[in-house]
Design a protein around this motif. Structure first.
Motif, short mmCIF file in Angstrom:
data_model
loop_
_atom_site.label_atom_id
_atom_site.label_comp_id
_atom_site.label_asym_id
_atom_site.label_seq_id
_atom_site.Cartn_x
_atom_site.Cartn_y
_atom_site.Cartn_z
N VAL A 30 -53.01 85.55 63.63
CA VAL A 30 -53.53 86.50 62.65
C VAL A 30 -55.05 86.57 62.75
CG1 VAL A 30 -53.74 87.02 60.18
CG2 VAL A 30 -51.57 86.15 61.09
N ALA A 31 -55.55 87.78 63.03
CA ALA A 31 -56.99 88.01 63.11
C ALA A 31 -57.58 88.29 61.74
CB ALA A 31 -57.29 89.17 64.06
N GLY A 32 -56.75 88.79 60.81
CA GLY A 32 -57.24 89.08 59.47
C GLY A 32 -56.20 89.81 58.64
N LEU A 33 -56.58 90.09 57.42
CA LEU A 33 -55.73 90.84 56.49
C LEU A 33 -56.20 92.28 56.44
CD1 LEU A 33 -55.61 88.17 53.65
CD2 LEU A 33 -53.74 88.79 55.19
N ASP A 34 -55.31 93.19 56.05
CA ASP A 34 -55.64 94.61 56.01
C ASP A 34 -55.00 95.24 54.77
OD1 ASP A 34 -56.64 96.98 57.97
OD2 ASP A 34 -54.84 97.61 56.87
N GLU A 60 -39.54 92.62 43.07
CA GLU A 60 -40.28 93.39 44.07
C GLU A 60 -40.69 92.47 45.22
OE1 GLU A 60 -42.55 96.77 41.39
OE2 GLU A 60 -43.66 94.98 41.99
N PRO A 61 -40.80 93.02 46.41
CA PRO A 61 -41.21 92.18 47.53
C PRO A 61 -42.71 91.86 47.50
CG PRO A 61 -40.95 94.43 48.26
CD PRO A 61 -40.49 94.38 46.82
N VAL A 62 -43.07 90.82 48.19
CA VAL A 62 -44.47 90.52 48.47
C VAL A 62 -44.85 91.44 49.62
CG1 VAL A 62 -46.05 88.75 49.33
CG2 VAL A 62 -44.20 88.12 47.76
N GLU A 63 -46.02 92.06 49.54
CA GLU A 63 -46.48 92.94 50.61
C GLU A 63 -47.67 92.31 51.32
OE1 GLU A 63 -46.91 97.21 49.86
OE2 GLU A 63 -46.06 96.80 47.89
N LEU A 64 -47.63 92.35 52.65
CA LEU A 64 -48.73 91.85 53.46
C LEU A 64 -49.15 92.93 54.45
CD1 LEU A 64 -47.33 88.36 54.53
CD2 LEU A 64 -48.92 88.83 52.67
N GLY A 65 -50.45 93.04 54.66
CA GLY A 65 -51.00 93.87 55.72
C GLY A 65 -51.81 92.95 56.62
N VAL A 66 -51.46 92.90 57.91
CA VAL A 66 -52.13 91.97 58.81
C VAL A 66 -52.64 92.67 60.06
CG1 VAL A 66 -50.82 89.95 58.04
CG2 VAL A 66 -49.96 91.31 59.94
N VAL A 67 -53.67 92.07 60.64
CA VAL A 67 -54.18 92.44 61.95
C VAL A 67 -53.90 91.23 62.83
CG1 VAL A 67 -56.22 93.04 63.30
CG2 VAL A 67 -55.99 93.90 60.95
N LEU A 68 -53.22 91.47 63.95
CA LEU A 68 -52.86 90.38 64.85
C LEU A 68 -53.71 90.42 66.12
CD1 LEU A 68 -48.95 90.51 64.64
CD2 LEU A 68 -50.55 89.15 63.27
N HIS A 69 -53.84 89.27 66.74
CA HIS A 69 -54.52 89.20 68.03
C HIS A 69 -53.65 89.89 69.07
CE1 HIS A 69 -57.78 86.68 66.68
NE2 HIS A 69 -56.91 85.88 66.08
N LEU A 101 -54.19 95.71 66.04
CA LEU A 101 -54.31 94.58 66.95
C LEU A 101 -55.79 94.38 67.25
CD1 LEU A 101 -51.43 95.35 69.46
CD2 LEU A 101 -51.42 93.68 67.60
N ALA A 102 -56.24 93.14 67.21
CA ALA A 102 -57.63 92.81 67.52
C ALA A 102 -57.75 92.60 69.02
CB ALA A 102 -58.05 91.56 66.76
N ILE A 103 -58.61 93.37 69.64
CA ILE A 103 -58.81 93.29 71.09
C ILE A 103 -60.09 92.51 71.34
CG2 ILE A 103 -59.16 94.61 73.20
CD1 ILE A 103 -57.64 96.91 71.79
N PRO A 104 -60.03 91.47 72.17
CA PRO A 104 -61.23 90.69 72.46
C PRO A 104 -62.32 91.56 73.09
CG PRO A 104 -59.27 89.60 73.34
CD PRO A 104 -58.85 90.95 72.86
N ALA A 105 -63.57 91.33 72.71
CA ALA A 105 -64.71 92.11 73.22
C ALA A 105 -64.77 92.09 74.74
CB ALA A 105 -66.01 91.59 72.61
N ALA A 106 -64.38 91.00 75.37
CA ALA A 106 -64.42 90.89 76.83
C ALA A 106 -63.51 91.94 77.50
CB ALA A 106 -64.00 89.49 77.26
N LEU A 107 -62.44 92.34 76.82
CA LEU A 107 -61.54 93.34 77.38
C LEU A 107 -62.02 94.76 77.12
CD1 LEU A 107 -58.02 91.89 76.47
CD2 LEU A 107 -59.22 91.77 78.65
N VAL A 108 -62.79 94.93 76.07
CA VAL A 108 -63.26 96.26 75.70
C VAL A 108 -64.45 96.66 76.54
CG1 VAL A 108 -64.21 97.66 73.82
CG2 VAL A 108 -62.41 96.00 73.35
N GLY A 109 -65.36 95.75 76.80
CA GLY A 109 -66.55 96.05 77.57
C GLY A 109 -67.66 96.60 76.70
#
Length: 114
Positions: A30-34, A60-69, A101-109
């Motif tokens: 998990v890179a963070g919450l959203d 009611e359900p628990v709701e989660l918003g996540v950003v993944l690596h 999805l969190a993209i590493p800076a090395a892949l983005v350039g």
């Protein structure tokens, strides 16, 4: 995360939301919450908003918003998070949205020149 033995422990929803956020963000994938498109996945705490976690009312359900690596195996991570959060919330259903999805800076350039 171990629970004390000897019966259920009452936890208020604000503390539970913070506990859930800590458990979710501790997962290595998990890179963070959203908060979602309109920021509706959130818990209003005294003086601030906890974005990415909404504890539902009874039934009611628990709701989660996540950003993944980027390298995360999404189904496996969602299954693990759902299991852990449900256990923290007394067996409640858990709805999870993988917002990005969190993209590493090395892949983005470097940024493109104008």
């Amino acid at each position: 995360m171990a629970r004390p033995t000897g019966g259920p422990v009452a936890v208020d929803s604000d503390a539970l939301a913070e506990l859930v956020a800590a458990a979710v963000t501790a997962h290595p994938a998990v890179a963070g919450l959203d908060g979602g498109v309109f920021g509706s996945v959130a818990t209003y705490l005294p003086g601030r908003r906890l974005v990415g976690v909404r504890i539902g009312r009874d039934g009611e359900p628990v709701e989660l918003g996540v950003v993944l690596h980027l390298d995360a195996r999404i189904p496996d991570v969602v299954r693990a998070l759902r299991r852990e959060v449900s256990a923290l919330c007394g067996g409640a259903a858990v709805d999870i949205t993988v917002a990005d999805l969190a993209i590493p800076a090395a892949l983005v350039g470097p940024p493109a020149s104008a």
